[in-house]
Design a protein around this motif. Structure first.
Motif, PDB file in Angstrom:
ATOM      1  N   THR A 246      22.747  11.198   1.495  1.00 21.09           N
ATOM      2  CA  THR A 246      23.716  11.850   0.620  1.00 21.09           C
ATOM      3  C   THR A 246      23.268  13.291   0.424  1.00 21.09           C
ATOM      4  O   THR A 246      22.125  13.643   0.698  1.00 21.09           O
ATOM      5  N   GLN A 247      24.153  14.130  -0.066  1.00 24.80           N
ATOM      6  CA  GLN A 247      23.809  15.533  -0.295  1.00 24.80           C
ATOM      7  C   GLN A 247      22.827  15.678  -1.455  1.00 24.80           C
ATOM      8  O   GLN A 247      22.790  14.850  -2.365  1.00 24.80           O
ATOM      9  N   CYS A 248      22.010  16.717  -1.390  1.00 27.27           N
ATOM     10  CA  CYS A 248      21.137  17.048  -2.512  1.00 27.27           C
ATOM     11  C   CYS A 248      21.998  17.697  -3.596  1.00 27.27           C
ATOM     12  O   CYS A 248      22.476  18.823  -3.428  1.00 27.27           O
ATOM     13  N   ASN A 250      22.989  17.646  -8.159  1.00 30.74           N
ATOM     14  CA  ASN A 250      22.590  17.250  -9.504  1.00 30.74           C
ATOM     15  C   ASN A 250      23.788  17.383 -10.435  1.00 30.74           C
ATOM     16  O   ASN A 250      23.756  18.104 -11.419  1.00 30.74           O
ATOM     17  N   TYR A 251      24.857  16.670 -10.095  1.00 32.96           N
ATOM     18  CA  TYR A 251      26.103  16.785 -10.846  1.00 32.96           C
ATOM     19  C   TYR A 251      25.960  16.369 -12.301  1.00 32.96           C
ATOM     20  O   TYR A 251      26.661  16.877 -13.171  1.00 32.96           O
ATOM     21  N   ASP A 252      25.057  15.441 -12.569  1.00 32.71           N
ATOM     22  CA  ASP A 252      24.903  14.936 -13.937  1.00 32.71           C
ATOM     23  C   ASP A 252      23.836  15.684 -14.723  1.00 32.71           C
ATOM     24  O   ASP A 252      23.556  15.340 -15.870  1.00 32.71           O
ATOM     25  N   GLY A 253      23.242  16.702 -14.127  1.00 33.19           N
ATOM     26  CA  GLY A 253      22.245  17.491 -14.835  1.00 33.19           C
ATOM     27  C   GLY A 253      20.999  16.719 -15.193  1.00 33.19           C
ATOM     28  O   GLY A 253      20.413  16.917 -16.259  1.00 33.19           O
ATOM     29  N   GLU A 254      20.545  15.828 -14.323  1.00 29.47           N
ATOM     30  CA  GLU A 254      19.356  15.028 -14.606  1.00 29.47           C
ATOM     31  C   GLU A 254      18.093  15.889 -14.536  1.00 29.47           C
ATOM     32  O   GLU A 254      18.043  16.906 -13.851  1.00 29.47           O
ATOM     33  N   ASP A 255      17.060  15.444 -15.228  1.00 26.04           N
ATOM     34  CA  ASP A 255      15.822  16.212 -15.333  1.00 26.04           C
ATOM     35  C   ASP A 255      15.122  16.398 -13.987  1.00 26.04           C
ATOM     36  O   ASP A 255      14.389  17.372 -13.800  1.00 26.04           O
ATOM     37  N   ILE A 256      15.322  15.477 -13.059  1.00 23.79           N
ATOM     38  CA  ILE A 256      14.621  15.577 -11.783  1.00 23.79           C
ATOM     39  C   ILE A 256      15.218  16.665 -10.887  1.00 23.79           C
ATOM     40  O   ILE A 256      14.657  16.955  -9.831  1.00 23.79           O
ATOM     41  N   GLY A 257      16.312  17.276 -11.311  1.00 27.52           N
ATOM     42  CA  GLY A 257      16.912  18.328 -10.496  1.00 27.52           C
ATOM     43  C   GLY A 257      17.717  17.744  -9.354  1.00 27.52           C
ATOM     44  O   GLY A 257      17.989  16.537  -9.312  1.00 27.52           O
ATOM     45  N   PRO A 258      18.108  18.568  -8.395  1.00 24.60           N
ATOM     46  CA  PRO A 258      18.874  18.066  -7.248  1.00 24.60           C
ATOM     47  C   PRO A 258      18.129  16.924  -6.551  1.00 24.60           C
ATOM     48  O   PRO A 258      16.939  17.027  -6.276  1.00 24.60           O
ATOM     49  N   CYS A 260      18.724  13.108  -3.899  1.00 17.82           N
ATOM     50  CA  CYS A 260      19.575  12.452  -2.916  1.00 17.82           C
ATOM     51  C   CYS A 260      19.149  11.005  -2.756  1.00 17.82           C
ATOM     52  O   CYS A 260      18.130  10.562  -3.294  1.00 17.82           O
ATOM     53  N   GLU A 261      19.947  10.259  -1.997  1.00 14.45           N
ATOM     54  CA  GLU A 261      19.606   8.888  -1.638  1.00 14.45           C
ATOM     55  C   GLU A 261      18.991   8.937  -0.248  1.00 14.45           C
ATOM     56  O   GLU A 261      19.581   9.471   0.689  1.00 14.45           O
ATOM     57  N   VAL A 262      17.798   8.404  -0.107  1.00 13.94           N
ATOM     58  CA  VAL A 262      17.064   8.494   1.153  1.00 13.94           C
ATOM     59  C   VAL A 262      17.537   7.425   2.124  1.00 13.94           C
ATOM     60  O   VAL A 262      17.713   6.261   1.749  1.00 13.94           O
ATOM     61  N   ALA A 263      17.748   7.814   3.365  1.00 15.99           N
ATOM     62  CA  ALA A 263      18.202   6.885   4.395  1.00 15.99           C
ATOM     63  C   ALA A 263      17.195   5.760   4.594  1.00 15.99           C
ATOM     64  O   ALA A 263      15.984   5.985   4.616  1.00 15.99           O
ATOM     65  N   GLY A 264      17.698   4.527   4.709  1.00 15.02           N
ATOM     66  CA  GLY A 264      16.832   3.386   4.960  1.00 15.02           C
ATOM     67  C   GLY A 264      16.202   2.791   3.730  1.00 15.02           C
ATOM     68  O   GLY A 264      15.388   1.874   3.831  1.00 15.02           O
ATOM     69  N   ALA A 266      16.775   1.376  -0.481  1.00 19.12           N
ATOM     70  CA  ALA A 266      17.712   1.005  -1.523  1.00 19.12           C
ATOM     71  C   ALA A 266      17.912   2.196  -2.445  1.00 19.12           C
ATOM     72  O   ALA A 266      17.044   3.065  -2.551  1.00 19.12           O
ATOM     73  N   TYR A 267      19.053   2.246  -3.109  1.00 20.97           N
ATOM     74  CA  TYR A 267      19.356   3.428  -3.903  1.00 20.97           C
ATOM     75  C   TYR A 267      18.283   3.691  -4.955  1.00 20.97           C
ATOM     76  O   TYR A 267      17.989   2.870  -5.798  1.00 20.97           O
ATOM     77  N   LEU A 268      17.697   4.840  -4.837  1.00 18.81           N
ATOM     78  CA  LEU A 268      16.748   5.333  -5.824  1.00 18.81           C
ATOM     79  C   LEU A 268      16.767   6.841  -5.687  1.00 18.81           C
ATOM     80  O   LEU A 268      16.451   7.362  -4.621  1.00 18.81           O
ATOM     81  N   PRO A 269      17.199   7.555  -6.719  1.00 19.38           N
ATOM     82  CA  PRO A 269      17.289   9.016  -6.580  1.00 19.38           C
ATOM     83  C   PRO A 269      15.929   9.631  -6.273  1.00 19.38           C
ATOM     84  O   PRO A 269      14.966   9.409  -6.995  1.00 19.38           O
ATOM     85  N   SER A 270      15.866  10.369  -5.178  1.00 18.26           N
ATOM     86  CA  SER A 270      14.613  11.010  -4.774  1.00 18.26           C
ATOM     87  C   SER A 270      14.783  12.522  -4.870  1.00 18.26           C
ATOM     88  O   SER A 270      15.716  13.086  -4.288  1.00 18.26           O
ATOM     89  N   PRO A 271      13.910  13.217  -5.607  1.00 18.24           N
ATOM     90  CA  PRO A 271      14.037  14.670  -5.743  1.00 18.24           C
ATOM     91  C   PRO A 271      13.987  15.353  -4.376  1.00 18.24           C
ATOM     92  O   PRO A 271      13.256  14.928  -3.484  1.00 18.24           O
ATOM     93  N   CYS A 272      14.761  16.404  -4.236  1.00 15.28           N
ATOM     94  CA  CYS A 272      14.789  17.143  -2.971  1.00 15.28           C
ATOM     95  C   CYS A 272      13.734  18.236  -2.917  1.00 15.28           C
ATOM     96  O   CYS A 272      13.588  18.901  -1.894  1.00 15.28           O
ATOM     97  N   GLY A 273      13.023  18.457  -4.019  1.00 13.06           N
ATOM     98  CA  GLY A 273      11.954  19.455  -4.009  1.00 13.06           C
ATOM     99  C   GLY A 273      12.458  20.881  -4.095  1.00 13.06           C
ATOM    100  O   GLY A 273      11.711  21.821  -3.824  1.00 13.06           O
ATOM    101  N   ILE A 274      13.717  21.052  -4.451  1.00 14.12           N
ATOM    102  CA  ILE A 274      14.304  22.394  -4.526  1.00 14.12           C
ATOM    103  C   ILE A 274      13.801  23.089  -5.790  1.00 14.12           C
ATOM    104  O   ILE A 274      13.873  22.538  -6.888  1.00 14.12           O
TER     105      ILE A 274
END
Length: 338
Positions: A246-248, A250-258, A260-264, A266-274
């Motif tokens: 998925t795209q990096c 942060n539509y909901d303004g979460e603390d972790i910043g932008p 994405c969902e990592v390929a392969g 289960a859904y767990l938001p992973s920070p993009c390091g931006i």
């Protein structure tokens, strides 16, 4: 007879050459040290494992060899050294661990002793350590043609001479948004070229053009008092370099910043390091109005960050401040985190 046999056995053991051992006192045979071990003294009773960072590939080794730069031996008793993987390096001999390429660098080959810097250390970076390709480097890029056979690229601010150019000049913002300013009217006569767009200017009308990147949330995200947290860039990997499905954002303004969902996975938001845009640079307090110092950098989380001058519009554009005597008096000079 028993005394004579025992004496011969001890003498034979004491004379084992380096690279071999008797095994125990009383042995009448010297055995070569197996690969991954050594014996550096005469008359050794046992062989020792090569220490981490060294190896022996053949039997009968007296001294283990150090791993060359670009390779390592993590544990003891190694028979060979392992090449550093892509995205890592080792610039010293005899090491047991490879280092990840720092942010702003990459390495696509294995067994490397160094990493390659992104094309412009001032404006380009990677969003994670251990980058393996120049494609992991992100930053602004504009192309312009002064002649049909002459195409130039810029990744940083520059003033170009167009006084001898009689036809239109094509500017193509390949990456990021760019300002093209008329030096004589720096803050009133300018054009903004959005990423992916082109603009044509007549060189006859101007002696020179000032070109500078406008780094907005294309390469970083704003995060101050809960505002401006949307990221519209094109980062496609998380902070560990894993591919996103998925795209990096942060539509909901979460603390972790932008994130994405990592390929392969289960859904767990992973920070993009931006990185955050300006608010990572804490060079002054509040709005910095009272600041009169000359600090030009700070260290945060082990990373040295440069501060921006008040009278500079790069990398972040000042919409209100211009280097006039009045504004210098009001706002102050030096570095800041505007």
């Amino acid at each position: 007879k028993q005394w004579y046999q025992r004496r011969v056995a001890i003498t034979a053991g004491d004379k084992c050459k380096p690279g071999s051992s008797a095994g125990k006192k009383g042995s009448i045979k010297c055995d070569a040290c197996s690969p991954g071990s050594f014996a550096d003294n005469i008359g050794s009773l046992s062989c020792s494992k090569c220490s981490a960072g060294s190896f022996s590939s053949k039997p009968g080794t007296a001294v283990c060899s150090l791993c060359s730069s670009g390779s390592v031996a993590p544990g003891t008793g190694s028979t060979h050294c392992a090449a550093c993987n892509s995205g890592s390096y080792q610039d010293k001999k005899g090491q047991k661990k490879c280092n990840l390429c720092a942010k702003g660098t990459y390495q696509h080959d294995k067994g490397s002793s160094s990493c390659t810097a992104c094309r412009d250390k001032n404006t380009y970076t990677t969003y994670h350590t251990g980058a393996t390709s120049s494609d992991d480097c992100h930053g602004p890029l504009i192309r312009y043609a002064l002649r049909s056979d002459s195409v130039h690229e810029l990744t940083d601010v520059k003033t170009i001479d167009v006084s001898k150019h009689e036809s239109e000049i094509e500017f193509h913002a390949v990456s990021g948004d760019w300002f093209i300013r008329i030096p004589e009217h720096h803050y009133t006569d300018y054009h903004i070229v959005k990423q992916g767009k082109k603009i044509y200017l007549n060189g006859v009308e101007h002696k020179s053009l000032h070109i500078e990147p406008l780094i907005t949330n294309m390469f970083c995200y704003k995060d101050t008092e809960g505002h401006g947290q949307r990221f519209s860039g094109y980062q496609t990997k998380d902070y560990l370099g894993r591919q996103c499905r998925t795209q990096c954002r942060n539509y909901d303004g979460e603390d972790i910043g932008p994130h994405c969902e990592v390929a392969g996975h289960a859904y767990l938001p992973s920070p993009c390091g931006i990185p955050k845009c300006v608010w990572d640079v804490k060079c002054s307090a509040g709005l910095g109005v009272e600041y009169r110092g000359n600090v030009n950098s700070l260290t945060e989380a082990g990373v040295k960050i440069a501060c921006q001058s008040w009278n500079s519009n790069y990398p972040h554009h000042h919409s209100d401040f211009h280097p006039t005597s009045k504004n210098k008096e009001i706002y102050g000079l030096g570095k800041h985190n505007y």
